[in-house]
Design a protein around this motif. Structure first.
Motif, PDB file in Angstrom:
ATOM      1  N   CYS A   1       0.899  -1.137  -0.131  1.00 55.83           N
ATOM      2  CA  CYS A   1      -0.064   0.092   0.079  1.00 55.83           C
ATOM      3  C   CYS A   1       0.870   1.236  -0.089  1.00 55.83           C
ATOM      4  CB  CYS A   1      -0.804  -0.007   1.151  1.00 55.83           C
ATOM      5  SG  CYS A   1      -2.354   1.051   1.221  1.00 55.83           S
ATOM      6  N   SER A   2       0.746   2.289  -0.879  1.00 58.00           N
ATOM      7  CA  SER A   2       1.484   3.352  -1.121  1.00 58.00           C
ATOM      8  C   SER A   2       0.593   4.674  -0.213  1.00 58.00           C
ATOM      9  CB  SER A   2       1.820   3.625  -2.479  1.00 58.00           C
ATOM     10  OG  SER A   2       0.490   3.711  -3.233  1.00 58.00           O
ATOM     11  N   ASP A   3       1.233   5.429  -0.200  1.00 57.82           N
ATOM     12  CA  ASP A   3       0.564   6.699   0.419  1.00 57.82           C
ATOM     13  C   ASP A   3      -0.447   7.319  -0.538  1.00 57.82           C
ATOM     14  OD1 ASP A   3       2.078   6.583   2.738  1.00 57.82           O
ATOM     15  OD2 ASP A   3       3.835   7.558   2.062  1.00 57.82           O
ATOM     16  N   ILE A   4      -1.301   8.060   0.069  1.00 53.82           N
ATOM     17  CA  ILE A   4      -2.386   8.881  -0.462  1.00 53.82           C
ATOM     18  C   ILE A   4      -1.844  10.369  -0.182  1.00 53.82           C
ATOM     19  CG2 ILE A   4      -4.611   9.601  -0.553  1.00 53.82           C
ATOM     20  CD1 ILE A   4      -5.524   6.893   0.648  1.00 53.82           C
ATOM     21  N   ILE A   5      -1.792  11.224  -1.264  1.00 51.87           N
ATOM     22  CA  ILE A   5      -1.132  12.627  -1.156  1.00 51.87           C
ATOM     23  C   ILE A   5      -2.084  13.678  -1.412  1.00 51.87           C
ATOM     24  CG2 ILE A   5       0.825  14.143  -2.064  1.00 51.87           C
ATOM     25  CD1 ILE A   5       1.660  11.622  -0.542  1.00 51.87           C
ATOM     26  N   LEU A   6      -2.264  14.517  -0.459  1.00 48.46           N
ATOM     27  CA  LEU A   6      -3.514  15.473  -0.909  1.00 48.46           C
ATOM     28  C   LEU A   6      -2.964  16.921  -1.005  1.00 48.46           C
ATOM     29  CD1 LEU A   6      -7.110  15.812   0.618  1.00 48.46           C
ATOM     30  CD2 LEU A   6      -5.667  17.735   1.015  1.00 48.46           C
ATOM     31  N   ARG A   7      -3.052  17.590  -1.782  1.00 47.83           N
ATOM     32  CA  ARG A   7      -2.620  18.954  -2.020  1.00 47.83           C
ATOM     33  C   ARG A   7      -3.887  19.949  -2.124  1.00 47.83           C
ATOM     34  NH1 ARG A   7       2.042  21.407  -4.368  1.00 47.83           N
ATOM     35  NH2 ARG A   7       3.026  19.445  -4.845  1.00 47.83           N
ATOM     36  N   GLN A   8      -3.919  21.228  -1.679  1.00 51.01           N
ATOM     37  CA  GLN A   8      -4.807  22.236  -1.670  1.00 51.01           C
ATOM     38  C   GLN A   8      -4.331  23.613  -2.087  1.00 51.01           C
ATOM     39  OE1 GLN A   8      -8.150  22.378   1.210  1.00 51.01           O
ATOM     40  NE2 GLN A   8      -6.447  22.462   2.513  1.00 51.01           N
ATOM     41  N   GLU A   9      -4.714  23.952  -2.992  1.00 52.74           N
ATOM     42  CA  GLU A   9      -4.185  25.104  -3.739  1.00 52.74           C
ATOM     43  C   GLU A   9      -5.637  26.365  -3.976  1.00 52.74           C
ATOM     44  OE1 GLU A   9      -2.368  24.532  -7.371  1.00 52.74           O
ATOM     45  OE2 GLU A   9      -1.954  22.686  -7.049  1.00 52.74           O
ATOM     46  N   VAL A  10      -4.947  27.605  -3.599  1.00 52.78           N
ATOM     47  CA  VAL A  10      -5.870  28.782  -3.951  1.00 52.78           C
ATOM     48  C   VAL A  10      -5.608  29.258  -5.245  1.00 52.78           C
ATOM     49  CG1 VAL A  10      -6.814  30.656  -2.899  1.00 52.78           C
ATOM     50  CG2 VAL A  10      -6.139  28.842  -1.506  1.00 52.78           C
ATOM     51  N   LEU A  11      -6.691  29.417  -6.092  1.00 47.37           N
ATOM     52  CA  LEU A  11      -6.208  30.143  -7.226  1.00 47.37           C
ATOM     53  C   LEU A  11      -7.105  31.554  -7.120  1.00 47.37           C
ATOM     54  CD1 LEU A  11      -7.140  26.991  -9.404  1.00 47.37           C
ATOM     55  CD2 LEU A  11      -4.963  27.881  -8.585  1.00 47.37           C
ATOM     56  N   LYS A  12      -6.649  32.454  -8.141  1.00 51.17           N
ATOM     57  CA  LYS A  12      -7.084  33.828  -8.490  1.00 51.17           C
ATOM     58  C   LYS A  12      -6.643  34.734  -7.059  1.00 51.17           C
ATOM     59  CE  LYS A  12     -11.233  32.368 -10.843  1.00 51.17           C
ATOM     60  NZ  LYS A  12     -12.717  32.554 -10.770  1.00 51.17           N
ATOM     61  N   ASP A  13      -6.810  36.033  -7.529  1.00 49.65           N
ATOM     62  CA  ASP A  13      -6.568  37.189  -6.457  1.00 49.65           C
ATOM     63  C   ASP A  13      -8.007  37.696  -6.223  1.00 49.65           C
ATOM     64  OD1 ASP A  13      -3.547  36.582  -6.711  1.00 49.65           O
ATOM     65  OD2 ASP A  13      -3.779  37.609  -8.667  1.00 49.65           O
ATOM     66  N   GLY A  14      -7.706  38.614  -5.079  1.00 48.13           N
ATOM     67  CA  GLY A  14      -8.834  39.367  -4.680  1.00 48.13           C
ATOM     68  C   GLY A  14      -9.630  38.597  -3.770  1.00 48.13           C
ATOM     69  N   PHE A  15     -11.168  38.999  -3.518  1.00 49.54           N
ATOM     70  CA  PHE A  15     -12.044  38.645  -2.535  1.00 49.54           C
ATOM     71  C   PHE A  15     -12.911  37.186  -3.003  1.00 49.54           C
ATOM     72  CE2 PHE A  15     -10.758  42.201  -0.428  1.00 49.54           C
ATOM     73  CZ  PHE A  15     -11.347  42.438   0.791  1.00 49.54           C
ATOM     74  N   HIS A  16     -12.520  36.977  -4.189  1.00 49.64           N
ATOM     75  CA  HIS A  16     -13.367  35.709  -4.910  1.00 49.64           C
ATOM     76  C   HIS A  16     -12.198  34.757  -5.396  1.00 49.64           C
ATOM     77  CE1 HIS A  16     -16.885  38.161  -4.560  1.00 49.64           C
ATOM     78  NE2 HIS A  16     -16.179  39.366  -5.235  1.00 49.64           N
ATOM     79  N   ARG A  17     -12.212  33.621  -4.620  1.00 45.96           N
ATOM     80  CA  ARG A  17     -11.044  32.705  -4.828  1.00 45.96           C
ATOM     81  C   ARG A  17     -11.523  31.246  -5.339  1.00 45.96           C
ATOM     82  NH1 ARG A  17      -5.848  34.100  -2.661  1.00 45.96           N
ATOM     83  NH2 ARG A  17      -5.989  36.362  -2.291  1.00 45.96           N
ATOM     84  N   ASP A  18     -10.696  30.509  -5.937  1.00 41.51           N
ATOM     85  CA  ASP A  18     -11.225  29.124  -6.185  1.00 41.51           C
ATOM     86  C   ASP A  18     -10.016  28.082  -5.325  1.00 41.51           C
ATOM     87  OD1 ASP A  18     -13.122  29.930  -7.968  1.00 41.51           O
ATOM     88  OD2 ASP A  18     -11.639  29.848  -9.597  1.00 41.51           O
ATOM     89  N   LEU A  19     -10.886  27.222  -4.621  1.00 40.89           N
ATOM     90  CA  LEU A  19     -10.104  26.358  -3.786  1.00 40.89           C
ATOM     91  C   LEU A  19      -9.735  25.013  -4.737  1.00 40.89           C
ATOM     92  CD1 LEU A  19      -8.767  25.385  -1.214  1.00 40.89           C
ATOM     93  CD2 LEU A  19     -10.854  24.658  -0.477  1.00 40.89           C
ATOM     94  N   LEU A  20      -8.741  24.640  -5.147  1.00 40.63           N
ATOM     95  CA  LEU A  20      -8.638  23.204  -5.874  1.00 40.63           C
ATOM     96  C   LEU A  20      -7.894  22.173  -4.942  1.00 40.63           C
ATOM     97  CD1 LEU A  20      -8.682  22.171  -8.689  1.00 40.63           C
ATOM     98  CD2 LEU A  20      -6.464  22.917  -8.990  1.00 40.63           C
ATOM     99  N   ILE A  21      -8.370  20.967  -4.919  1.00 36.78           N
ATOM    100  CA  ILE A  21      -7.985  20.058  -4.042  1.00 36.78           C
ATOM    101  C   ILE A  21      -7.540  18.827  -4.945  1.00 36.78           C
ATOM    102  CG2 ILE A  21      -8.400  18.486  -2.084  1.00 36.78           C
ATOM    103  CD1 ILE A  21     -10.673  20.568  -1.184  1.00 36.78           C
ATOM    104  N   LYS A  22      -6.332  18.285  -5.076  1.00 33.85           N
ATOM    105  CA  LYS A  22      -5.985  17.276  -5.693  1.00 33.85           C
ATOM    106  C   LYS A  22      -5.662  16.085  -4.951  1.00 33.85           C
ATOM    107  CE  LYS A  22      -4.215  19.900  -9.545  1.00 33.85           C
ATOM    108  NZ  LYS A  22      -3.123  20.500 -10.436  1.00 33.85           N
ATOM    109  N   VAL A  23      -5.966  14.944  -5.205  1.00 28.64           N
ATOM    110  CA  VAL A  23      -5.451  13.647  -4.478  1.00 28.64           C
ATOM    111  C   VAL A  23      -4.814  12.588  -5.287  1.00 28.64           C
ATOM    112  CG1 VAL A  23      -6.466  11.987  -3.077  1.00 28.64           C
ATOM    113  CG2 VAL A  23      -7.588  13.921  -2.743  1.00 28.64           C
TER     114      VAL A  23
END
Length: 276
Positions: free
Chosen positions: A43-65
């Motif tokens: 069994c290998s590891d599960i890797i999770l990454r969170q990124e926040v895209l765009k600038d200003g007061f309206h952002r996009d949260l991108l989650i990669k597994v």
């Protein structure tokens, strides 16, 4: 005597075949006596990454597994991300409904009595369920997309900024055993002995009840998975006002309001026809 000898010989051959594994029949259920050491080795590891895209007061949260194993090994499994939204952010449920209609993302609000107009100090933490999709550029990867927005914050006395911490989400996995027919939950070693599905055996911690699908009201028991995060959490920097500017801002706002009201009233009196 000859018949008895033939019978004994046949029994002996059957015993030899069973020892050699030539007559084995793969079981349909996983045994419970498989050793953890053998399972964890596969069994290998599960890797999770969170990124926040765009600038200003309206952002996009991108989650990669990313899973270390091929996605073919759990093609009947689904991935659900339970994201906790801090008080300094909010997710617009009407925006989510629009995105679902356009098939942009599969996310739904869990929290009830949610007020998107409330400031940070009057709001509560909320929860969002995001059904992750397989990444087209990575065979063993999933990703989820969620738009988030800043709330209004109290002005500070000294520093003109504040910080919002977005904690890592809960990662839930559900495998349809009825469809897998013993292939997804079980594997077979070289001797025909079954072992439990490595991902679930290694990293499943507890059971969590959640909807089976976005458009399905049925409840499934999802496995809460342990994973490794690239970042401990995501921190967002939000500009806020200063309390020393309160008098200046209020005075300018009042003057502009009076001026605009006078201009509107003057235009109505000059070009409008008032009837009492």
């Amino acid at each position: 005597m000859a018949a008895r000898a033939v019978t004994l010989r046949a029994v002996a051959w059957l015993l030899l075949w069973q020892v050699a594994g030539l007559t084995r029949t793969p079981p349909t259920a996983c045994p419970s006596d498989s050793t953890d050491a053998g399972i964890r080795a596969t069994c290998s590891d599960i890797i999770l990454r969170q990124e926040v895209l765009k600038d200003g007061f309206h952002r996009d949260l991108l989650i990669k597994v990313k899973f270390g194993e091929s996605i073919e090994d759990f093609q009947t499994c689904r991935l659900l991300i339970k994201q906790y939204i801090p008080t300094g952010l909010f997710v617009d449920p009407y925006e989510l409904a629009s995105l679902r209609e356009r098939n942009v993302t599969e996310a739904v609000m869990v929290s009830e009595n949610f007020n998107i107009e409330a400031p940070d100090y009057l709001s509560k933490e909320s929860e969002v369920l995001i059904y992750a999709r397989q990444d087209s550029q990575c065979i063993d990867c999933f990703q989820a997309f969620l738009p988030v927005h800043y709330r209004y914050h109290r002005p500070h006395s000294k520093d003109g900024e504040t910080f919002i911490v977005v904690n890592n989400p809960d990662l839930l996995m559900y495998c349809d055993q009825a469809r897998s027919r013993g292939v997804i939950r079980c594997r077979f070693d070289s001797f025909g002995k079954t072992i439990e599905f490595p991902i679930l055996k290694c990293w499943a911690q507890s059971k969590v009840a959640a909807p089976c699908a976005l458009k399905n009201k049925d409840i499934c028991q999802w496995n809460n998975m342990k994973y490794k995060s690239v970042h401990k959490n995501v921190t967002l920097q939000v500009p806020v006002g200063l309390t020393i500017h309160t008098s200046l801002v209020c005075s300018v706002t009042l003057l502009i309001t009076i001026l605009c009201s006078a201009l509107i009233l003057g235009a109505v009196l000059r070009y409008g026809h008032l009837s009492l």
